[in-house]
Every structure is written in C-alpha cells, then in structure tokens.
Design an enzyme around this catalytic site. Structure first.
Site, PDB file in Angstrom:
ATOM      1  N   LYS A   1     -17.730 107.767-109.596  1.00  0.00           N
ATOM      2  CA  LYS A   1     -16.677 106.780-109.856  1.00  0.00           C
ATOM      3  C   LYS A   1     -15.474 107.451-110.512  1.00  0.00           C
ATOM      4  CE  LYS A   1     -15.025 102.680-110.671  1.00  0.00           C
ATOM      5  NZ  LYS A   1     -14.224 102.356-109.503  1.00  0.00           N
TER       6      LYS A   1
ATOM      7  N   ASN B   1      -7.797 111.501-107.036  1.00  0.00           N
ATOM      8  CA  ASN B   1      -7.404 110.240-106.397  1.00  0.00           C
ATOM      9  C   ASN B   1      -5.917 110.035-106.664  1.00  0.00           C
ATOM     10  OD1 ASN B   1      -6.951 107.654-105.563  1.00  0.00           O
ATOM     11  ND2 ASN B   1      -8.420 106.692-106.959  1.00  0.00           N
TER      12      ASN B   1
ATOM     13  N   CYS C   1      -2.679 106.193-107.051  1.00  0.00           N
ATOM     14  CA  CYS C   1      -2.352 105.444-108.263  1.00  0.00           C
ATOM     15  C   CYS C   1      -0.844 105.392-108.466  1.00  0.00           C
ATOM     16  CB  CYS C   1      -2.933 106.132-109.494  1.00  0.00           C
ATOM     17  SG  CYS C   1      -4.690 106.242-109.440  1.00  0.00           S
TER      18      CYS C   1
ATOM     19  N   LYS D   1      -7.636 113.630-102.541  1.00  0.00           N
ATOM     20  CA  LYS D   1      -8.013 112.470-101.724  1.00  0.00           C
ATOM     21  C   LYS D   1      -6.764 111.686-101.353  1.00  0.00           C
ATOM     22  CE  LYS D   1     -11.138 108.556-101.559  1.00  0.00           C
ATOM     23  NZ  LYS D   1     -12.327 107.955-102.190  1.00  0.00           N
TER      24      LYS D   1
ATOM     25  N   ASN E   1      -8.706 106.945 -98.488  1.00  0.00           N
ATOM     26  CA  ASN E   1      -8.996 105.912 -99.471  1.00  0.00           C
ATOM     27  C   ASN E   1      -8.830 104.554 -98.761  1.00  0.00           C
ATOM     28  OD1 ASN E   1      -9.321 104.569-102.012  1.00  0.00           O
ATOM     29  ND2 ASN E   1      -8.527 106.406-103.001  1.00  0.00           N
TER      30      ASN E   1
ATOM     31  N   GLY F   1     -14.371 106.687 -94.218  1.00  0.00           N
ATOM     32  CA  GLY F   1     -13.834 105.411 -93.730  1.00  0.00           C
ATOM     33  C   GLY F   1     -14.771 104.722 -92.772  1.00  0.00           C
TER      34      GLY F   1
ATOM     35  N   THR G   1     -18.688 102.013 -98.434  1.00  0.00           N
ATOM     36  CA  THR G   1     -19.115 100.605 -98.413  1.00  0.00           C
ATOM     37  C   THR G   1     -20.570 100.428 -97.979  1.00  0.00           C
ATOM     38  OG1 THR G   1     -16.841  99.959 -98.010  1.00  0.00           O
ATOM     39  CG2 THR G   1     -18.515  98.357 -97.398  1.00  0.00           C
TER      40      THR G   1
END
Ligand SMILES: Cc1cc2nc3c(=O)[nH]c(=O)nc-3n(C[C@H](O)[C@H](O)[C@H](O)COP(=O)(O)O)c2cc1C
Length: 326
Positions: free
Chosen positions: A55, A137, A140, A175, A202, A253, A276
């Site tokens: 995470k 990441n 943002c 990423k 992402n 993805g 997911t």
C-alpha cells in the site's frame, strides 16, 4: 540452452530481472489491493508470489477519505480510498519485519504531495532492511503547483523522479498515470530523469451517480476505475511505452487470468501486477504465474523471450499510426 526434464519436457524459465531486482516469477500484487501482505498470509502462500507492492506509503500517516470509498461498476470498481496509510516510520516498525521473512520481493509504493514529501518518505524508508525497490506513485496532486498532478506534467514528473532517484538506496520503479493524452511523454521524461523501470497503469479517473438521490456513488465524487474495464486501455499503453523507452515495464490493469497477463507481456511488459482481482480471488497471482509457466512450456519459450513479441500483420498499422475505425 533450453532446459528439458527427464521425459524431454521443456522447463521454461519464468524468473525475471527488473532494475537489478530478481523476481522468481513475473507476477506481483498491486499496491493498495494487497494491504501490507500479512493480511493475505492465511489465504495464500506469499512465498509463491513474484513480489508484493505494498500500500502507498507517505512520510506521515494519512487517514484517507470518508466512506463510501468503493463502488462496484459493471466491469470493475471505482475507489477513492485517499491513500490511507500508516506512514513510513510505522511501516518500518510494524509491517516490514513480517515482509522481511518472505522470499518474495518487497516493493514499497511511495507518494507525497510535494517533491520534498517524496524525498522525505524515501529517506525514512532507506533505513529499513528487506526492501528490494521503490515504486513511485506520481498520480498525486502537487500542492505547491495549484494541485497539478505530478504524473500529468513531464516537467513535474522529471523533477520528482530525479529527486527521488538521488535520495533512493534501492532501484526506482516509476508508476505512471493513464490520465494523460500521451503516456509516452511521461515515460520518456521518467526514463531521462533516472527511473530504473516503469509500471503502468494506475487507475483511470471515473465517476458513478445514484440517480434516485442524484448523489455521487463515492464521497470523493470522482474515483479511480480499475478492473477488467481498463485492460485494453492498459495493454495499449504498455505497447506504446515499450516502443518509446529502453527501461523494463511492469504491466497493470484488469489482469485476472494468465491470458490477460500474457497480453501485457507480448505487448512489452516484463512482469505484471494483479490489483482488483485480489479482492474477490486472492489466489489470482498464483494462478496467473502457473498459467504463464504452462503457456511457456507449451510454446517452448522462456518468459523473457516472449516480451514484446507482438506481431503486427501490416507494418506500421495500429494504434500509433492509423486512425480508428468505428
Ligand atoms: C482500492 C485500491 C487502492 C489502490 N491504492 C493504490 C496505492 O496506494 N498506490 C498506487 O500506486 N496504486 C494504487 N491502486 C492502483 C492499483 O495498484 C492498480 O494500479 C490499479 O488498480 C489497476 O490494476 P487492476 O485493474 O488490476 O486493479 C489502488 C487500486 C485500488 C483498487
């Protein structure tokens, strides 16, 4: 030398090297969909995973958005968790000791709202033993640039990648966000600024509305779309990026099967991440790795020889050159 078993059966190699990190197999779990790993220890053998992307971690702990934060759509899900996390220091004390006991590679996903935030998070994390790489990441908003999202602007991307690379003790995977007109611009900016590898994509910014109450389905109004709906978009972006950069790519993805993963690999990804699908089938990554091995055995190929082997029937045709029909 192709390796063969005692009955002459081909034994494919599916281990991969990315930015100097050796993964036993090319299937990792995606950040934000697999907690800090330990939450899934009673469900699957974590040592069979190629890697775990934990995470997203920021320098300071974060609460995240109010609920509802997740909404299931026709072919995926919308989320606006808000990057809730324990912060870099608690991650080192409370989460990393368990991850260190695994054979699986540990990739720490890092984010911030200013370049200094990213660097501070990395400097704290550098103190930890057992981290194999960082995944930056960059989806943002930069609070000092009027909320301009890092990953939408090649200049901001280059700034944060260069600063993070300089601070980092471990290899740096950047990423990429798919919410851009031309992902290759951001890929090239990241490569030029020192990224060791790229991971993409992402989530796509999306929205869903309850028509009875005329209210958004998630409290943040917009959220990130993931799952099967985004797979063809992500495969296309991996294909474009593979042709634009030299550094390795990790494809993400909507992957739920080995065939999904192989599409990404043939398009140019050297490894993949499962996101997911972990929510409804936590064993997906293991199943996908087994399926990739079976495919390689059947095709008598090692995994790395498959990367980017897409055959385009008419040279020059396709997403980069031709207008789309329909
Ligand atoms: C609930 C949720 C939380 C996520 N949190 C993060 C995160 O903290 N950092 C990040 O880089 N990506 C995060 N992502 C994006 C995923 O890692 C992945 O890139 C995306 O979901 C697409 O893959 P998928 O279609 O297999 O889910 C999150 C996705 C979901 C669904």
């Amino acid at each position: 030398m192709p390796s063969t078993g005692s009955k002459g059966q081909f034994s494919p190699r599916i281990d991969v090297n990315i930015a100097g990190i050796h993964f036993e197999n090319p299937v990792l779990t995606a950040s934000g969909t697999f907690g800090y790993g330990q939450e899934f220890a009673h469900l699957i053998d974590l040592n069979q995973l190629g890697g775990i992307c934990v995470k997203g971690i920021s320098a300071d702990p974060m609460e995240g958005n109010p609920s509802p934060r997740i909404y299931e759509t026709e072919a995926g899900m919308l989320n606006a968790i808000g990057l809730q996390n324990v912060g870099a220091e608690r991650f080192l004390k409370e989460k990393l000791p368990f991850l260190r006991t695994l054979r699986t590679r540990c990739i720490v996903n890092v984010f911030g709202y200013s370049t200094e935030d990213y660097v501070r998070a990395i400097e704290i994390l550098n103190e930890g033993e057992g981290i194999h790489g960082y995944e930056l990441n960059i989806s943002c908003p930069n609070t000092r640039c009027g909320g301009m999202v890092y990953g939408n602007d090649p200049r901001l991307t280059a700034e944060v990648v260069a600063a993070s690379k300089k601070a980092s003790r471990y290899p740096l995977i950047v990423k990429l966000s798919p919410n851009v007109t031309d992902i290759t611009e951001l890929a090239c900016a990241s490569e030029a600024a020192g990224a060791d590898a790229l991971s993409l994509v992402n989530t796509f910014v999306g929205m869903a509305i309850d028509v009875e109450t005329c209210t958004p389905r998630i409290s943040n109004v917009t959220g990130g779309l993931s799952g099967p709906a985004i797979k063809p978009l992500a495969v296309r972006m991996v294909y474009q990026t593979y042709r634009a950069v030299k550094i390795p790519i990790i494809g993400i993805g909507g992957i739920a099967t080995a065939e999904d993963a192989l599409e990404f690999i043939i398009a140019g990804a050297r490894a993949v991440q499962i996101g997911t699908a972990n929510f409804y089938a936590p064993e997906t990554a293991l199943r996908v790795a087994d399926g990739i091995r079976d495919y390689c055995r059947r095709k008598r190929t090692h995994l790395t020889d498959l990367v980017g082997t897409l055959k385009v029937p008419h040279a020059g045709a396709g997403v980069l050159a031709a207008p789309h029909a329909g």
